[in-house]
Design a protein around this motif. Structure first.
Motif: not given
Length: 210
Positions: A74-78, A80-85, A89-93
């Motif tokens: 569901f999120d191949p190499y690079t 992208t979705f994990l980077t967005l998550v 997380q950092a923006s809310y933390a």
């Protein structure tokens, strides 16, 4: 009602009067409840369990999207979705951690003010006790001390012992000499040297003793 609307419309069209600012009705939240919630999240993110769980999730994410069949990735190499998550997380933390720090700063300030108030009260109590102790020392300087009372009692005891010893000697002397008749009533009264009473002996007694 129509007249009021017309008056408001005319007022809004006039250039010599400023327009009233339009206020947006935004939803309001309980700051205390939101602060407690943010502190709970900040405490959870600052533990070793959070780091371990986050590492496990990211490792599983990498393995699944790398080793799994292409149709199941569901999120191949690079990743992208994990980077967005992680970015979300950092923006809310960051704001949550800042909010928790602000609440902790407020609590520290209140605790500091309370400690300062207690220190002031303790200082005042200490100064009061110091003045009372000084007053007691001044008052005790005019009172008889324990050593003085002890010496006076010892002196009185010695005087009483000496008086008792002399009384016993006189009683023994009177007992050895026998009763003497003195006075007009013919009463037998022992001679008391302490009172300065020295009765004179008769001539017959002197002749008998001779």
């Amino acid at each position: 009602m129509a007249d009021q609307r017309r008056a408001d419309q005319r007022r809004s069209e006039r250039l010599d009067q400023p327009r009233e600012p339009r206020r947006l009705k935004l939803p309001r939240f309980d700051p205390e409840a939101f602060g407690r919630w943010s502190e709970g999240i900040a405490r959870g993110m600052g533990t070793a369990n959070f780091i371990v769980y986050m590492t496990v999730v990211i490792a599983a994410w990498f393995l699944w999207n790398t080793l799994a069949p292409a149709s199941l990735r569901f999120d191949p190499y690079t990743f992208t979705f994990l980077t967005l998550v992680l970015s979300l997380q950092a923006s809310y933390a960051a704001p949550l951690i800042l909010l928790a720090q602000n609440r902790q700063t407020d609590r520290d300030r209140v605790a500091l003010e309370e400690d300062r108030r207690r220190a002031t009260m303790q200082k005042a109590d200490t100064e009061y006790l110091a003045r009372e102790v000084a007053a007691l020392r001044i008052a005790l300087g005019e009172v008889a001390t324990r050593d003085f009372l002890r010496s006076e009692l010892a002196r009185l005891a010695e005087e009483m012992d000496e008086a008792a010893t002399r009384r016993q000697r006189l009683e023994r002397r009177h007992q050895t000499r026998g009763p003497r008749r003195t006075g007009a009533e013919g009463l037998d009264e022992p001679r008391d040297e302490l009172d300065g009473d020295h009765p004179r002996e008769s001539g017959s007694s002197r002749s008998s003793e001779g």
